[in-house]
Design an enzyme around this catalytic site. Structure first.
Site, short mmCIF file in Angstrom:
data_model
loop_
_atom_site.label_atom_id
_atom_site.label_comp_id
_atom_site.label_asym_id
_atom_site.label_seq_id
_atom_site.Cartn_x
_atom_site.Cartn_y
_atom_site.Cartn_z
CD GLU A 1 -17.99 46.41 15.07
OE1 GLU A 1 -18.54 47.28 15.78
OE2 GLU A 1 -18.54 45.35 14.72
CG HIS B 1 -13.45 43.06 16.96
ND1 HIS B 1 -14.04 42.15 17.81
CD2 HIS B 1 -14.10 42.93 15.78
CE1 HIS B 1 -15.00 41.51 17.17
NE2 HIS B 1 -15.05 41.96 15.93
CG HIS C 1 -14.15 37.64 13.85
ND1 HIS C 1 -14.70 37.77 12.59
CD2 HIS C 1 -14.55 38.74 14.55
CE1 HIS C 1 -15.40 38.90 12.53
NE2 HIS C 1 -15.32 39.50 13.70
CD GLU D 1 3.20 32.51 32.78
OE1 GLU D 1 3.30 33.59 32.20
OE2 GLU D 1 3.99 32.11 33.65
CG HIS E 1 -18.85 39.36 16.75
ND1 HIS E 1 -19.67 40.33 16.24
CD2 HIS E 1 -17.64 39.58 16.19
CE1 HIS E 1 -19.00 41.09 15.39
NE2 HIS E 1 -17.76 40.66 15.35
O1 2HA Z 1 -15.95 42.69 9.75
O2 2HA Z 1 -15.26 42.19 12.62
O3 2HA Z 1 -17.35 43.20 13.87
C1 2HA Z 1 -15.46 43.52 10.72
C2 2HA Z 1 -15.92 42.99 12.02
C3 2HA Z 1 -17.19 43.50 12.53
ZN ZN Z 2 -16.16 41.30 14.30
#
Ligand code: 2HA
Ligand code: ZN
Length: 273
Positions: free
Chosen positions: A116, A140, A142, A170, A211
């Site tokens: 990414e 980023h 998950h 909050e 995602h």
């Molecule tokens: O595996 O999270 O979006 C890496 C990620 C791709």
């Molecule tokens: Zn991801």
């Protein structure tokens, strides 16, 4: 003294560990990048290797030419970062055109920065511009409850911002600007990078449907805190909806205005009734 003893490296590694322990980084899921200050680049410089090849990114940002980033490695696992940082993260330098990177430290057993990286890079460009250079972190993860909500809430900035604000008092203080929502897209390419960037002009967090979440901030604490607060808000919403009776009462729109006023933040009024 090792490069990983530097405060900035310890902060990066600690965030990876904290994120893994939250359950946000199964397998190689998620990625983190940090734009180093000139002083931090100087401190890291004794460990840099010279002359590695430039790798073109397919995206370009003039305001990031010559910058240095710490990045997690593509295909690397967050749970391994603290055990062997030199094999799982790297520092990359950006070229003078702002369209290619080369590794100057790390990934000693081979590899590339996160898949990414184009998304992170373009988000850094937009956030650096919008914040007068203050933004340094793009993260980023998950986050499971937030991902769950992308199956049941309408995929609009307004619906997600309102649901998350109202899930805990909050929340409007921590992200008064709300969150953006990117519809489902193939990850890793220029299309999702550009869609996320459009939202990052307005928001410091963007949901990726089915995602995960992208967060930005000036430092590791603020950025991790934003991820943590948004995911906790989503978790509370999921729990309340799971009781099966619907939402009987919640924080009113005027209540959100009052909290914002009391804490001296500007809430995005266009999302309130
Ligand atoms: O595996 O999270 O979006 C890496 C990620 C791709
Ligand atoms: Zn991801």
């Amino acid at each position: 003294m090792k490069i990983t003893d530097l405060e900035v490296m310890r902060g990066f590694i600690r965030l990876c560990d904290d994120g893994f322990r939250q359950g946000w980084h199964e397998r190689n899921g998620g990625n983190l990048t940090y734009r180093l200050t000139p002083e931090e680049v100087d401190a890291c410089n004794p460990w840099f290797v010279q002359g590695r090849p430039w790798v073109s990114m397919g995206v370009q940002a003039e305001n990031l030419a010559g910058e240095y980033f710490i990045a997690t490695g593509s295909g690397k696992y967050f749970r391994n970062v603290s055990l062997a940082p030199q094999d799982n993260i790297c520092i990359v330098e950006i070229n003078a055109q702002g369209d290619a990177w080369r590794i100057v430290w790390g990934l000693e057993k081979g590899g590339n920065p996160t898949s990414e990286f184009p998304s992170h890079f373009m988000n850094h460009s937009v956030r650096a511009e919008t914040t007068g250079g203050a933004c340094r972190v793009i993260y980023h993860a998950h986050t499971p409850s937030l991902i769950a909500l992308t199956f049941v809430l309408p995929l609009t900035d307004r619906d997600f911002s309102r649901a998350l604000w109202k899930s805990a008092t909050e929340c409007p203080v921590v992200f008064p600007g709300g969150v953006g929502v990117v519809p489902w897209m193939v990850p890793g390419g220029a299309e999702i990078a550009l869609a996320t960037c459009e939202l990052m002009k307005k928001y410091d967090a963007a949901v990726w449907a089915h995602h995960g979440l992208f967060c930005s901030g000036p430092d590791f604490d603020t950025t991790f805190g934003l991820m943590h607060t948004i995911e906790k808000a989503a978790d509370i919403t999921v729990r309340a909806l799971s009781c099966g009776q619907g939402i009987r009462q919640t924080i009113s729109d005027d209540g959100l205005r009052d909290v914002a006023k009391a804490f001296g933040v500007v809430i995005r009024e266009e999302f309130l009734d």
